[in-house]
Design a protein around this motif. Structure first.
Motif, PDB file in Angstrom:
ATOM      1  N   GLY A 192     -70.847 -36.765  -2.986  1.00 34.04           N
ATOM      2  CA  GLY A 192     -70.045 -35.758  -3.047  1.00 34.04           C
ATOM      3  C   GLY A 192     -68.831 -35.091  -2.236  1.00 34.04           C
ATOM      4  O   GLY A 192     -69.037 -35.180  -0.929  1.00 34.04           O
ATOM      5  N   HIS A 193     -67.607 -35.115  -2.724  1.00 35.79           N
ATOM      6  CA  HIS A 193     -66.599 -34.891  -2.034  1.00 35.79           C
ATOM      7  C   HIS A 193     -65.751 -33.559  -2.823  1.00 35.79           C
ATOM      8  O   HIS A 193     -64.456 -33.730  -2.540  1.00 35.79           O
ATOM      9  N   GLU A 194     -66.371 -32.935  -3.294  1.00 33.75           N
ATOM     10  CA  GLU A 194     -65.849 -31.699  -3.912  1.00 33.75           C
ATOM     11  C   GLU A 194     -66.500 -30.475  -3.453  1.00 33.75           C
ATOM     12  O   GLU A 194     -67.162 -29.760  -4.166  1.00 33.75           O
ATOM     13  N   ILE A 195     -66.354 -30.185  -2.061  1.00 30.60           N
ATOM     14  CA  ILE A 195     -67.384 -29.313  -1.269  1.00 30.60           C
ATOM     15  C   ILE A 195     -66.775 -27.949  -1.191  1.00 30.60           C
ATOM     16  O   ILE A 195     -65.533 -27.762  -0.773  1.00 30.60           O
ATOM     17  N   VAL A 196     -67.457 -26.810  -1.636  1.00 29.12           N
ATOM     18  CA  VAL A 196     -67.120 -25.441  -1.245  1.00 29.12           C
ATOM     19  C   VAL A 196     -68.366 -24.678  -0.626  1.00 29.12           C
ATOM     20  O   VAL A 196     -69.285 -24.760  -1.056  1.00 29.12           O
ATOM     21  N   GLY A 197     -68.081 -23.932   0.485  1.00 28.78           N
ATOM     22  CA  GLY A 197     -69.126 -23.411   1.213  1.00 28.78           C
ATOM     23  C   GLY A 197     -68.154 -22.292   2.073  1.00 28.78           C
ATOM     24  O   GLY A 197     -67.265 -21.907   2.148  1.00 28.78           O
ATOM     25  N   THR A 198     -69.285 -21.599   2.997  1.00 27.22           N
ATOM     26  CA  THR A 198     -68.692 -20.723   3.989  1.00 27.22           C
ATOM     27  C   THR A 198     -68.851 -21.409   5.246  1.00 27.22           C
ATOM     28  O   THR A 198     -69.966 -21.859   5.400  1.00 27.22           O
ATOM     29  N   VAL A 199     -68.224 -21.023   6.207  1.00 31.64           N
ATOM     30  CA  VAL A 199     -68.238 -21.390   7.544  1.00 31.64           C
ATOM     31  C   VAL A 199     -69.455 -20.503   8.166  1.00 31.64           C
ATOM     32  O   VAL A 199     -69.549 -19.584   8.235  1.00 31.64           O
ATOM     33  N   ASN A 200     -70.248 -21.452   8.763  1.00 30.86           N
ATOM     34  CA  ASN A 200     -71.219 -21.223   9.767  1.00 30.86           C
ATOM     35  C   ASN A 200     -71.024 -21.002  11.330  1.00 30.86           C
ATOM     36  O   ASN A 200     -71.330 -20.018  11.733  1.00 30.86           O
ATOM     37  N   ARG A 201     -70.431 -22.143  11.603  1.00 32.82           N
ATOM     38  CA  ARG A 201     -70.224 -22.092  13.164  1.00 32.82           C
ATOM     39  C   ARG A 201     -68.825 -23.013  13.378  1.00 32.82           C
ATOM     40  O   ARG A 201     -68.478 -23.702  12.410  1.00 32.82           O
ATOM     41  N   VAL A 202     -68.250 -22.516  14.345  1.00 30.24           N
ATOM     42  CA  VAL A 202     -66.722 -23.156  14.553  1.00 30.24           C
ATOM     43  C   VAL A 202     -66.772 -23.673  15.996  1.00 30.24           C
ATOM     44  O   VAL A 202     -67.530 -22.884  16.931  1.00 30.24           O
ATOM     45  N   GLY A 203     -66.152 -24.795  16.397  1.00 30.04           N
ATOM     46  CA  GLY A 203     -65.973 -25.350  17.804  1.00 30.04           C
ATOM     47  C   GLY A 203     -65.114 -24.484  18.674  1.00 30.04           C
ATOM     48  O   GLY A 203     -64.340 -23.670  18.003  1.00 30.04           O
ATOM     49  N   SER A 204     -65.232 -24.574  19.846  1.00 25.93           N
ATOM     50  CA  SER A 204     -64.392 -23.859  20.673  1.00 25.93           C
ATOM     51  C   SER A 204     -62.896 -23.997  20.644  1.00 25.93           C
ATOM     52  O   SER A 204     -62.245 -22.819  20.954  1.00 25.93           O
TER      53      SER A 204
END
Length: 385
Positions: A89-101
């Protein structure tokens, strides 16, 4: 038409050491997934241990993932030995859950996409020019690649409930597009957009498209949106109405010698999406002086030889192209948003994946399958990979 290149992506930020911690980042997630445990296993339920986000990382809750024919080849070991278990799977769509600092470009709740690569060296000429797909030290694929910045782990792809990716390799999904229909754009879309963009296709140009599958149908839509007239080559009369419905100005049956002769010297650029061996020489005859044929389909067997005389007579170019860089992928998504372009898709649930693979091999899809990841099972307590 003149060759062009996209604006380089912002890769100039310092690359932090691989062990840079993220304060209060929490633990990694256990992700539900489907993947192969051997070349013969088909796709089965698995659980992945996703890493906690590091400083430059984005953790994404995956909503949709497109199915690419290359996923079939990879999971079945048809393109060489694989490390199993393997989640494609390399056609990924989603929503951001967490981000780094250190992440400034994305925030929790943003809808984002991840395509065919999740890293590259970031230092070679190709990377610095925004052509990470041609990284001179080798890009890291979204699945089945060795992730040197994360302990050499084998990357696992988007048939899963979540993924963690360096923010440099994440793109923003425009709000006006259906996220499920965006997923295939991250491979099929940018793969066809890139050669059209490279040759700066514009109004008045004539673009030929060989084949009308997942790649071909996007090539038709994109070329039309750029203002070109589009001629579709197909071996099947049954695909004539579909090609016209997609916007093709003309459909040429490639097995009809008279129809091919009538197309002589009428096309500026051909996008060839066929992944089976076929003779290119008849298509070269349809190109004008200084025309080009871009090969996007990758046959498993050798192609019939090209007659150099066909190229020399009209100063033709025979070229290849592979996906697109990160900046170009974002450019493609923004272009699609402007023109309201998306892939034609059929949604599948997790328990339909093996049947979808069978249908892909048989050519029975119009034009791309997309996995709804809400249909994945709950993750197990222990990870398979």
């Amino acid at each position: 038409m003149t060759p062009g290149r996209p604006v380089p992506p912002p890769l100039a930020r310092p690359v932090l050491p691989a062990d840079t911690p993220v304060p209060d980042s929490g633990a990694g997630l256990m992700a539900a997934a489907y993947g192969a445990v051997s070349a013969e296993s088909g796709l089965v339920p698995l659980t992945l241990a996703r890493r906690a986000p590091k400083a430059d990382d984005v953790e994404i809750a995956i909503e949709f993932c497109g199915l690419c024919h290359s996923d079939v080849h990879a999971t079945r070991g048809e393109w060489g030995a694989q490390n199993y278990p393997l989640v494609p799977g390399h056609e990924i769509v989603g929503t951001v859950n967490r981000v780094g600092s250190a992440v400034e470009d994305f925030a929790p709740g943003d809808r984002v996409g991840v395509g065919c690569m999740v890293d590259s060296c970031r230092e070679c000429d190709s990377c610095l020019e925004g052509l990470e797909q041609y990284c001179e030290n080798g890009m890291t694929g979204t699945y089945g690649g060795k992730d040197s910045r994360n302990g050499g782990a084998i990357t696992q792809g988007g048939y899963s409930s979540s993924v963690v990716v360096d923010s440099r390799y994440v793109v923003r999904v425009p709000a006006n597009l259906d996220p499920a229909a965006v997923a295939p754009l991250l491979c099929a879309g940018v793969t066809t957009f890139s050669p059209l963009r490279h040759f700066d296709v514009e109004e008045g140009d004539v673009v030929g498209v060989v084949g009308l599958g997942g790649l071909g149908h996007m090539a038709v839509k994109l070329a039309k949106a750029m203002g070109a007239a589009v001629k579709v080559f197909t071996t099947s009369e049954a695909k004539v109405p579909a090609a016209l419905e997609l916007g093709a100005d003309e459909v040429i049956l490639s097995r009809d010698e008279d129809a091919m002769a009538a197309a002589n010297r009428s096309i500026d650029l051909i996008i060839d999406t066929v992944a089976a061996p076929h003779d290119l020489n008849p298509y070269f005859r349809t190109l004008r002086v200084d025309g080009a044929l871009f090969q996007l389909g990758l046959p498993a067997e050798a192609m019939p030889p090209v007659n150099p005389r066909s190229l020399m007579r009209r100063r033709l170019a025979y070229s290849g192209s592979m996906i697109g860089g990160i900046a170009e992928t974002q450019e493609m998504l923004d272009f699609c948003a402007e023109h309201n372009l998306m892939a034609d898709i059929e949604m599948v649930s997790a328990d339909q994946l093996n049947e979808a693979y069978r249908r892909m091999v048989a050519g029975d899809v119009k034009y791309r399958f997309v996995l709804d990841t809400s249909t994945l099972q709950a993750p197990a307590e222990e990870a398979d990979a």
